[in-house]
Design an enzyme around this catalytic site. Structure first.
Site, mmCIF file in Angstrom:
data_model
loop_
_atom_site.group_PDB
_atom_site.id
_atom_site.type_symbol
_atom_site.label_atom_id
_atom_site.label_comp_id
_atom_site.label_asym_id
_atom_site.label_seq_id
_atom_site.Cartn_x
_atom_site.Cartn_y
_atom_site.Cartn_z
ATOM 1 N N ASN A 1 38.911 26.393 44.587
ATOM 2 C CA ASN A 1 39.681 26.754 45.782
ATOM 3 C C ASN A 1 38.828 27.585 46.722
ATOM 4 O OD1 ASN A 1 40.862 29.681 46.381
ATOM 5 N ND2 ASN A 1 40.540 29.536 44.159
ATOM 6 N N ASN B 1 37.252 36.957 38.156
ATOM 7 C CA ASN B 1 37.701 36.072 39.225
ATOM 8 C C ASN B 1 37.004 34.698 39.075
ATOM 9 O OD1 ASN B 1 38.799 35.194 41.757
ATOM 10 N ND2 ASN B 1 38.888 37.324 42.397
ATOM 11 N N LYS C 1 39.187 44.163 39.961
ATOM 12 C CA LYS C 1 38.946 42.767 39.559
ATOM 13 C C LYS C 1 37.527 42.355 39.936
ATOM 14 C CE LYS C 1 40.981 38.183 39.497
ATOM 15 N NZ LYS C 1 42.192 37.404 39.745
ATOM 16 N N ASN D 1 35.797 33.757 48.626
ATOM 17 C CA ASN D 1 36.165 33.023 49.840
ATOM 18 C C ASN D 1 36.372 33.887 51.071
ATOM 19 O OD1 ASN D 1 36.177 30.539 48.375
ATOM 20 N ND2 ASN D 1 38.082 31.235 47.441
ATOM 21 N N THR D 2 36.055 35.165 50.968
ATOM 22 C CA THR D 2 36.087 36.055 52.130
ATOM 23 C C THR D 2 34.669 36.573 52.292
ATOM 24 O OG1 THR D 2 38.390 36.669 51.774
ATOM 25 C CG2 THR D 2 37.056 38.220 53.033
ATOM 26 N N PHE E 1 42.405 34.025 51.050
ATOM 27 C CA PHE E 1 43.503 35.007 51.183
ATOM 28 C C PHE E 1 44.520 34.607 52.257
ATOM 29 C CE2 PHE E 1 40.638 38.828 49.753
ATOM 30 C CZ PHE E 1 40.684 38.375 48.445
ATOM 31 N N SER F 1 36.936 37.922 45.248
ATOM 32 C CA SER F 1 37.160 36.562 45.746
ATOM 33 C C SER F 1 35.891 36.078 46.445
ATOM 34 C CB SER F 1 38.314 36.512 46.737
ATOM 35 O OG SER F 1 38.272 35.284 47.434
HETATM 36 C C1 LIG Z 1 44.272 28.345 43.806
HETATM 37 C C2 LIG Z 1 43.815 29.699 43.337
HETATM 38 C C3 LIG Z 1 44.025 30.817 44.129
HETATM 39 C C4 LIG Z 1 43.610 32.088 43.704
HETATM 40 N N1 LIG Z 1 43.852 33.173 44.474
HETATM 41 C C5 LIG Z 1 43.516 34.418 44.034
HETATM 42 C C6 LIG Z 1 43.839 35.575 44.787
HETATM 43 O O1 LIG Z 1 44.462 35.513 45.852
HETATM 44 N N2 LIG Z 1 43.450 36.780 44.287
HETATM 45 C C7 LIG Z 1 42.791 36.920 43.101
HETATM 46 O O2 LIG Z 1 42.496 38.037 42.687
HETATM 47 N N3 LIG Z 1 42.492 35.827 42.349
HETATM 48 C C8 LIG Z 1 42.849 34.601 42.787
HETATM 49 N N4 LIG Z 1 42.560 33.503 42.022
HETATM 50 C C9 LIG Z 1 41.789 33.677 40.774
HETATM 51 C C10 LIG Z 1 42.692 33.774 39.529
HETATM 52 O O3 LIG Z 1 43.528 34.906 39.584
HETATM 53 C C11 LIG Z 1 41.833 33.843 38.248
HETATM 54 O O4 LIG Z 1 41.065 35.032 38.273
HETATM 55 C C12 LIG Z 1 40.894 32.649 38.107
HETATM 56 O O5 LIG Z 1 41.497 31.465 38.564
HETATM 57 C C13 LIG Z 1 40.452 32.421 36.656
HETATM 58 O O6 LIG Z 1 41.550 32.147 35.829
HETATM 59 P P1 LIG Z 1 41.986 30.640 35.401
HETATM 60 O O7 LIG Z 1 40.763 29.952 34.897
HETATM 61 O O8 LIG Z 1 43.049 30.849 34.359
HETATM 62 O O9 LIG Z 1 42.535 30.008 36.627
HETATM 63 C C14 LIG Z 1 42.965 32.230 42.448
HETATM 64 C C15 LIG Z 1 42.776 31.090 41.640
HETATM 65 C C16 LIG Z 1 43.196 29.842 42.069
HETATM 66 C C17 LIG Z 1 42.972 28.658 41.172
#
Ligand SMILES: Cc1cc2nc3c(=O)[nH]c(=O)nc-3n(C[C@H](O)[C@H](O)[C@H](O)COP(=O)(O)O)c2cc1C
Length: 370
Positions: A115, A259, A225, A185-186, A119, A183
């Site tokens: 992704n 993350n 995080k 993406n910022t 934000f 993140s």
């Molecule tokens: C579509 C998407 C959006 C995410 N948005 C955020 C976010 O806004 N803030 C954040 O701290 N992590 C965000 N994450 C990261 C997740 O919280 C997590 O740290 C990461 O996906 C690893 O866990 P997973 O493998 O179980 O998905 C996002 C992940 C995905 C897939």
């Protein structure tokens, strides 16, 4: 029969979801949750699963990771899924639309997602209203710990200012606050991990918390995080700074590891296709790396800083491995996309079975044992 359907509906729903583009499927899920169209899960509980961490009592160690419900719109429905805790956000001071679409990609063969949302969210004012409504709702609520994940707007400078604004909005409305500096993406956000920025940044936030403790008479735990993409030396510095953080005896209360990653480890023929998407990779390919980071952080801090382990959890065995590496709690996001919310109790029940197999009486005995 009814409970069988409630716990197993996802294999039926998933093909329809996966026929939609990922972001449309996500929006449909949020719509369904908001409108009570998603069945609650069995409120399964077991003494062995209870966890105490950073002054909070969790009924079980399985949490929803940040990013799923960025605007805290589905608090009621998500609390019915038997999570021990759920983290909402990332929220930013101002609403923002995020990066251009498409910006979420499924890599089904890898059980992964990439992704680059950036934000997208409706801003901290609305976010805090939702948290407030839930906190003071005059109805019976399932026991669940709530986290508020805060970040910065894309147009803002990379410093503490936006985080302080978010703290003003959310303080006291959630059980803990996550400071998201990881993140991908910022632009420049991850620079906040740099040793010449992180110490001062954390001090400002802890100082702000001192003010808010005095004002609101409640100490809300603050977690950091962290990115999985730091070099070893950078990672060691981050651990040192977190461990030694101190404002009037108050510290960063815990960390979330990790993350998403911008690194790709796909090999062979698939590499070209899979590597073309920019953004943060989550799910199975992140599992090993995030688990290794947990282990390393646990060692570097001698287990003194509670860790929430996240990255590629799809089963009780995965959660068990994260806990043995040093996490006292776990979260998932991508696992729920592929397996549905039935995964919460699948992990909880599986953890109990694994603990019984190994003669362990409680999660806390397992932490860092690997
Ligand atoms: C579509 C998407 C959006 C995410 N948005 C955020 C976010 O806004 N803030 C954040 O701290 N992590 C965000 N994450 C990261 C997740 O919280 C997590 O740290 C990461 O996906 C690893 O866990 P997973 O493998 O179980 O998905 C996002 C992940 C995905 C897939």
């Amino acid at each position: 029969m009814l409970s069988f359907i409630k716990n197993n509906y996802y294999p039926v729903v998933r093909p329809a979801m996966f026929a939609l583009p990922p972001e449309a499927a996500h929006n449909a899920t949020i719509f369904a949750l908001k409108n009570n169209l998603v069945p609650a899960q069995e409120q399964y509980g077991n003494e062995m699963l209870k966890v105490q961490a950073f002054g909070l009592n969790f009924k079980n160690p399985v949490g929803l990771a940040a990013g799923f419900d960025k605007n805290a719109e589905c608090l009621r429905a998500l609390s019915g899924q038997n999570f021990g805790f759920a983290e909402f956000g990332t929220t930013t001071p101002e609403p923002q639309s995020g990066n251009p679409k498409p910006r979420i990609f499924r890599l089904v063969n890898h059980k992964a997602i990439i992704n680059r949302l950036g934000f997208n969210n409706e801003g901290a004012e609305l976010f805090s209203q939702k948290l407030r409504e839930w906190r003071y709702a005059n109805t019976t609520k399932p026991e669940i710990i709530i986290g508020a994940n805060i970040g910065k707007n894309a147009k803002s400078t990379t410093d503490a200012a936006d985080y302080l604004k978010c703290m003003d909005k959310v303080y006291g409305l959630s059980d803990y606050i996550t400071i998201n500096i990881s993140s991908p993406n910022t632009a420049n956000l991850r620079d906040l991990h740099n040793e010449d920025m992180l110490g001062a940044f954390i001090s400002e936030l802890l100082q702000k918390r001192e003010e808010l403790i005095a004002k609101k008479d409640v100490k809300v735990p603050m977690l950091l995080k962290i990115s999985p993409d730091l070099k070893d030396a950078e990672f060691e510095k981050v651990a040192e700074i977190v461990l030694n953080s101190n404002v009037n005896g108050n510290k960063i209360d815990g960390v979330i590891l990790t993350n998403t990653t911008i690194k790709r480890n796909f090999a062979g023929e698939e590499a070209f296709a899979e590597n073309k998407y920019q953004g943060g990779l989550s799910g199975k390919p992140l599992f090993k790396k995030s688990t290794a980071q947990i282990k390393r952080f646990y060692e570097l801090t001698n287990g003194k800083v509670p860790i929430i382990g996240v990255g590629g959890i799809f089963s009780a065995e995965d959660a068990y491995a994260k806990i043995q590496a040093g996490a006292c709690l776990v979260q998932a996001y991508t696992g729920f996309v592929y397996k549905g919310f039935g995964l919460v109790n699948q992990i909880n029940k599986g953890l109990v079975a694994l603990m019984q197999r190994d003669g362990v009486k409680n999660i806390s005995e397992l932490v860092g044992r690997g």
